[in-house]
Design an enzyme around this catalytic site. Structure first.
Site, PDB file in Angstrom:
ATOM      1  N   TRP A 174       0.884  -1.131  -0.040  1.00 39.66           N
ATOM      2  CA  TRP A 174      -0.048   0.048   0.081  1.00 39.66           C
ATOM      3  C   TRP A 174       0.775   1.328   0.018  1.00 39.66           C
ATOM      4  CZ3 TRP A 174      -4.244  -1.320  -1.915  1.00 39.66           C
ATOM      5  CH2 TRP A 174      -4.641  -2.656  -1.716  1.00 39.66           C
TER       6      TRP A 174
ATOM      7  N   ASP B 183      -1.498   7.045   6.152  1.00 40.39           N
ATOM      8  CA  ASP B 183      -2.768   6.050   5.705  1.00 40.39           C
ATOM      9  C   ASP B 183      -2.786   5.305   6.819  1.00 40.39           C
ATOM     10  OD1 ASP B 183      -4.155   4.097   4.898  1.00 40.39           O
ATOM     11  OD2 ASP B 183      -3.018   3.290   3.075  1.00 40.39           O
TER      12      ASP B 183
ATOM     13  N   LYS C 144     -12.320  -1.625   7.342  1.00 36.15           N
ATOM     14  CA  LYS C 144     -11.692  -2.543   8.256  1.00 36.15           C
ATOM     15  C   LYS C 144     -12.305  -2.329   9.646  1.00 36.15           C
ATOM     16  CE  LYS C 144      -8.508  -2.018   4.869  1.00 36.15           C
ATOM     17  NZ  LYS C 144      -8.274  -3.323   4.502  1.00 36.15           N
TER      18      LYS C 144
END
Ligand code: PMP
Length: 361
Positions: free
Chosen positions: A101, A171, A195
């Site tokens: 990511w 992030d 999530k």
């Protein structure tokens, strides 16, 4: 009806009480005669929903007044572009590569300017967090970028990097609201909802007010400017209304459970059950350096691919879903977000112990 223990990395398990409440409100939201899904985002009822969601999030994270909270769309991946488009004034940014990511964000950043990889843990398959105490931060960097919890590899920054005075952008998709955070240490935090906080399709951005300006890269579309959404309090266009409503419910659930300090304690307890087992096991092995272990995503292997596949198959049959590791790394991964009950982790460990008895060589 029977619910499984869902160890998915995302979209992931949500609190059962929240789902039940949403189900009860599905056809008639509090006397409006309609579902939130069917409701105008300009209605009074919806205005209350989005305002309460923001105010509950502010309470949970103690977000100072000089930070904006934005509820956006496009997933966390959209932020890989929005961050540079809005913040890369000097067209230079530093990225720390701790997994896929972060790498994707770095690659996206390099479309808009000079993205520098100033540290990386690629040499050991991203199984650790690099030493960030004395980074070669670029003099003209607009920001230093991190992926704070690495969903795929199961690592987490337990100390934030020394950015040498530069803005920190994080992030937090897979650790959002899992613990208290000092928002003032960041210029910008973003998190995909799917999530820890709600359904996919919503992304939450917390950004320092002075960074929200009209001074964006030329060609930045209206929809990709933070200012557009900040000025309109996330109602510039139709926002992901149902997603925000669900996030709001999760924020209330977190507050009722004692907030983020209580959540962290619970998450530590859950993760310890699994890590203690892995550390003692003769068959299973955690893949992450101990000091950098995530409380949210726990990857592990047996060292034998066939046995890993058998474990995934048998665990599924026993009611433990989504334990297969990310398609790029294999092995197993248990994601144990806020809404995973301790009982789910205890049962998983019992299952693993039984599997170990049968298969230890
Ligand atoms: N960042 C992290 C840390 C993630 O785990 C993910 C998705 N698993 C993403 C970004 C991408 O999120 P999305 O699919 O919402 O774009």
């Amino acid at each position: 009806m029977s619910r499984v223990y869902n160890f998915s990395a995302g979209p992931a398990v949500l609190p059962e009480d929240v789902l039940k409440e949403a189900a009860a409100e599905m056809l008639d939201y509090r006397g409006t005669g309609m579902s939130v899904m069917e409701m105008s985002h300009r209605s009074k009822a919806y205005d209350t929903i989005i305002k309460e969601a923001e105010s509950d999030l502010r309470d949970l994270l103690h977000i100072p007044d000089n930070y904006k909270v934005l509820f956006l769309q496009g997933g966390a991946s959209q932020q890989f572009a929005m961050v540079p488009m809005n913040l890369m004034k000097n067209k230079v940014a530093d990225y720390i590569l701790t997994g896929q990511w972060a790498k994707k964000a770095y690659q996206e950043g390099s479309i808009y300017g000079k993205a520098n990889a100033i540290a990386s843990s690629a040499d050991k398959t991203f199984s650790y967090i690099p030493d960030c105490s004395d980074l070669p931060v670029s003099e003209d960097a607009d920001y230093v970028y991190i992926c704070e919890n690495n969903t795929i590899y199961g690592t987490k920054y337990w100390t934030l990097p020394d950015t040498k005075g530069k803005l920190l952008v994080a992030d937090q998709s897979s650790c959002f609201l899992s613990e208290p955070v000092d928002v003032t240490k960041y210029g910008l935090i973003f998190a995909g909802a799917q999530k820890n906080v709600g359904p996919a399709g919503t992304v939450i951005v917390i950004v320092r007010e002075d960074l929200v300006t009209e001074d964006v890269l030329p060609g930045t579309p209206t929809m990709l400017r933070y200012k557009t959404h900040a000025d309109a309090e996330s109602l510039y266009n139709t926002p992901p209304t149902y997603g925000i409503y669900m996030c709001g419910k999760v924020f209330k659930w977190l507050k009722a459970r004692g907030g983020l300090a209580a959540m962290k304690e619970y998450n530590e307890k859950k993760a310890e059950i699994l890590y203690d087992f892995l550390d003692a096991s003769q068959l299973f092995k955690g893949t992450v350096v101990k000091k950098d272990r995530s409380l949210m995503n726990v990857p592990f292997v047996t060292g034998d691919e066939e046995l890993d596949a058998l474990f995934v198959k048998e665990s599924k049959a026993a009611g433990f879903e989504n334990l297969k590791g990310h398609r790029t790394v294999g092995g197993m991964r248990a994601s144990i977000y806020n809404a995973m009950p301790a009982e789910g982790v205890e049962k998983l460990v019992e299952f693993m112990a039984d599997f170990e008895k049968k298969h230890r060589k």
